[in-house]
Design a protein around this motif. Structure first.
Motif, PDB file in Angstrom:
ATOM      1  N   LEU A   1     156.452 -11.562  23.110  1.00  0.00           N
ATOM      2  CA  LEU A   1     157.302 -12.703  22.774  1.00  0.00           C
ATOM      3  C   LEU A   1     156.495 -14.000  22.709  1.00  0.00           C
ATOM      4  O   LEU A   1     156.733 -14.856  21.852  1.00  0.00           O
ATOM      5  N   ALA A   2     155.505 -14.136  23.618  1.00  0.00           N
ATOM      6  CA  ALA A   2     154.659 -15.337  23.601  1.00  0.00           C
ATOM      7  C   ALA A   2     153.860 -15.420  22.307  1.00  0.00           C
ATOM      8  O   ALA A   2     153.535 -16.513  21.825  1.00  0.00           O
ATOM      9  N   ALA A   3     153.542 -14.240  21.731  1.00  0.00           N
ATOM     10  CA  ALA A   3     152.792 -14.207  20.469  1.00  0.00           C
ATOM     11  C   ALA A   3     153.707 -14.337  19.261  1.00  0.00           C
ATOM     12  O   ALA A   3     153.232 -14.327  18.111  1.00  0.00           O
ATOM     13  N   GLY A   4     155.011 -14.440  19.503  1.00  0.00           N
ATOM     14  CA  GLY A   4     155.964 -14.597  18.403  1.00  0.00           C
ATOM     15  C   GLY A   4     156.170 -13.325  17.610  1.00  0.00           C
ATOM     16  O   GLY A   4     156.484 -13.374  16.405  1.00  0.00           O
TER      17      GLY A   4
ATOM     18  N   ASP B   1     157.087  -5.924  14.409  1.00  0.00           N
ATOM     19  CA  ASP B   1     155.749  -6.461  14.149  1.00  0.00           C
ATOM     20  C   ASP B   1     154.693  -5.717  14.953  1.00  0.00           C
ATOM     21  O   ASP B   1     153.650  -5.308  14.426  1.00  0.00           O
ATOM     22  N   LEU B   2     154.948  -5.548  16.251  1.00  0.00           N
ATOM     23  CA  LEU B   2     153.974  -4.883  17.116  1.00  0.00           C
ATOM     24  C   LEU B   2     153.819  -3.417  16.724  1.00  0.00           C
ATOM     25  O   LEU B   2     152.697  -2.883  16.704  1.00  0.00           O
ATOM     26  N   ALA B   3     154.938  -2.772  16.395  1.00  0.00           N
ATOM     27  CA  ALA B   3     154.888  -1.365  15.991  1.00  0.00           C
ATOM     28  C   ALA B   3     154.010  -1.182  14.762  1.00  0.00           C
ATOM     29  O   ALA B   3     153.237  -0.222  14.662  1.00  0.00           O
TER      30      ALA B   3
ATOM     31  N   ALA C   1     144.310  -5.361  22.379  1.00  0.00           N
ATOM     32  CA  ALA C   1     143.585  -5.963  21.262  1.00  0.00           C
ATOM     33  C   ALA C   1     144.494  -6.825  20.396  1.00  0.00           C
ATOM     34  O   ALA C   1     144.148  -7.949  20.026  1.00  0.00           O
ATOM     35  N   VAL C   2     145.682  -6.309  20.083  1.00  0.00           N
ATOM     36  CA  VAL C   2     146.595  -7.031  19.197  1.00  0.00           C
ATOM     37  C   VAL C   2     147.092  -8.326  19.850  1.00  0.00           C
ATOM     38  O   VAL C   2     147.207  -9.362  19.194  1.00  0.00           O
ATOM     39  N   LEU C   3     147.353  -8.277  21.157  1.00  0.00           N
ATOM     40  CA  LEU C   3     147.924  -9.434  21.857  1.00  0.00           C
ATOM     41  C   LEU C   3     146.866 -10.284  22.553  1.00  0.00           C
ATOM     42  O   LEU C   3     147.209 -11.271  23.218  1.00  0.00           O
ATOM     43  N   GLY C   4     145.588  -9.906  22.415  1.00  0.00           N
ATOM     44  CA  GLY C   4     144.517 -10.684  23.028  1.00  0.00           C
ATOM     45  C   GLY C   4     144.622 -10.754  24.541  1.00  0.00           C
ATOM     46  O   GLY C   4     144.363 -11.793  25.149  1.00  0.00           O
TER      47      GLY C   4
END
Length: 454
Positions: free
Chosen positions: A13-16, A21-23, A53-56
């Motif tokens: 959620l913090a990454a919007g 999207d994540l899937a 990796a995706v969310l840093g």
């Protein structure tokens, strides 16, 4: 597990990002991710790395994920948990070991030199043995030792070539018997050759450890490596003790223990050690950092490895030139591709492994299957399922012949990724081969090849 789901949701959620999207980014279904976030499904280490990796997240999500299949040692035991029951032969008797040693000496073209006692041997074809006045026992033993060293070294290279194409469980019995017989053979040579032959024997023991690990016997691998260190120490070489830490790091890496891998690798990077050993240790450290999700530390270690191995390439005329792989043209580049996958960057990993796998020699079957399986896994995690199956299909046939415990680790990971796509035609066609590769009934281990005590 109760912490992972909420933290994943918070970071998403913090990454919007929405679940869709994540899937799309990690190639898991929206339903699976929803179950993970709400604690109804256990997150796999693979998913944790991808989300990292995706969310840093810098490895923080991986640290929260509960231990899963990736934390299991290749042989089926927990890391450091002892021998897997896996080698498929009975331990040779003392008589068999002595016979192997005698046969090896005869095969090298050596016979006892008449009148000089049992330890003194001259090569065949040198004419009548001289009398005691013409040559001393020590000088005859040195002549014998020099000839034997050449033959034993040639035989070692043959064992290494065989290890690339045959199952480790097939190579290991003869290799272990030969390694046991060599120390006494070395002691029968003259002083000028004894040291070099003992050092060569330590290389035998180190390779025996690798074949033991490939057979699924981690405890045996550690014992043989310790034996190699003892032999090298007797020959006056302290460098192999450091390299043994690199080997230990490989065992903990496949056992999923990132911290132990980094610790072992850092212990083999002293400034007085040869650049090649330090470079190989830096590579292993990078792999440990990648497994932990620490991207910056991984890339720093890779840069050190690249520099040290480049320096070593200019002066590798020593025994240390034989340490590590002899088939990978650019070990640092190949390791970078390996690490990118564990860092949750499968697309970049696939591109790097494409380049490096293409440079492997055709005869290096074990290396081609090892890195090829990792390459197929990278494509599967990138969502290119059909291409991953196409890459895996020829490798699985070759992998069955190798029956490698370490290669099965990545094949098992590949199988889990493909299992998320049961309706894909390529996956359904590949499934029988995957099952055969993961259950190689032809190479079950019944006993261990134990290392002798130095």
């Amino acid at each position: 597990m109760t912490k992972f789901g909420p933290e994943l949701r918070r970071r998403r959620l913090a990454a919007g990002m929405t679940l869709d999207d994540l899937a799309a980014r990690v190639h898991y279904s929206k339903g699976q991710l929803s179950k993970v976030e709400t604690g109804r499904q256990r997150p796999s280490p693979e998913l944790a790395r991808l989300c990292d990796a995706v969310l840093g997240a810098g490895g923080e999500l991986s640290a929260l994920a509960p231990g899963g299949p990736a934390g299991t040692a290749p042989g089926g035991a927990a890391p450091g948990g002892g021998s897997a029951s896996a080698t498929g032969w009975s331990r040779p008797t003392r008589r068999q070991v002595m016979t192997a040693g005698a046969a090896s000496a005869l095969g090298l073209g050596a016979v006892p030199a008449l009148g000089l006692g049992a330890p003194s041997v001259l090569p065949l074809g040198t004419g009548p043995a001289p009398g005691p006045a013409a040559v001393t026992v020590d000088s005859a033993a040195d002549v014998y030792g020099s000839t034997v060293h050449q033959g034993i070294e040639a035989l070692f290279h043959e064992f290494r070539r065989l290890g690339q194409t045959a199952p480790a469980s097939v190579v290991l019995p003869a290799l272990a018997a030969q390694t046991r017989a060599l120390p006494s053979l070395a002691m029968s040579t003259g002083g000028r050759t004894r040291q070099s032959l003992l050092l060569l024997t330590s290389r035998y023991a180190e390779f025996t450890g690798w074949m033991a690990q490939e057979s699924g016997d981690d405890a045996g691998a550690l014992e043989w490596t310790a034996h190699a260190v003892g032999l090298a120490d007797a020959a006056g070489d302290r460098d192999l003790a450091a390299y043994s830490l690199v080997r230990r790091g490989l065992i903990t890496l496949y056992g999923g223990d990132a911290g132990a891998t980094v610790e072992a690798a850092q212990g083999a990077q002293g400034r007085r050690l040869p650049p090649r050993i330090r470079g190989l240790a830096a590579q292993r450290e990078a792999q440990g950092h990648a497994l932990r999700g620490d991207r910056d530390a991984c890339f720093r270690a890779l840069e050190r490895a690249r520099d040290l191995l480049a320096r070593a390439a200019d002066a590798d005329a020593s025994e240390t030139a034989a340490f590590g792989t002899t088939h990978v043209d650019d070990p640092a580049a190949m390791t970078a591709g390996w690490c990118l996958l564990d860092l949750g960057l499968p697309r970049q990993a696939a591109e790097a492994l494409d380049r490096e796998v293409a440079r492997l020699p055709h005869h290096a079957l074990r290396s081609r299957v090892r890195y090829g399986a990792r390459r197929a896994l990278a494509y599967a995690l990138s969502g290119e399922i059909d291409h991953a199956c196409a890459l895996a299909r020829p490798l699985l046939t070759e992998g069955e012949a190798l029956a490698s415990a370490t290669i099965r680790v990545d094949v098992r990971r590949l199988s889990r990724v493909l299992a998320r796509h049961p309706k894909n035609d390529a996956v359904r066609a590949l499934s029988p081969r995957l099952a055969a590769a993961l259950h190689p009934s032809a190479h079950l281990v019944h006993d261990r090849e134990e290392a002798p005590r130095v």
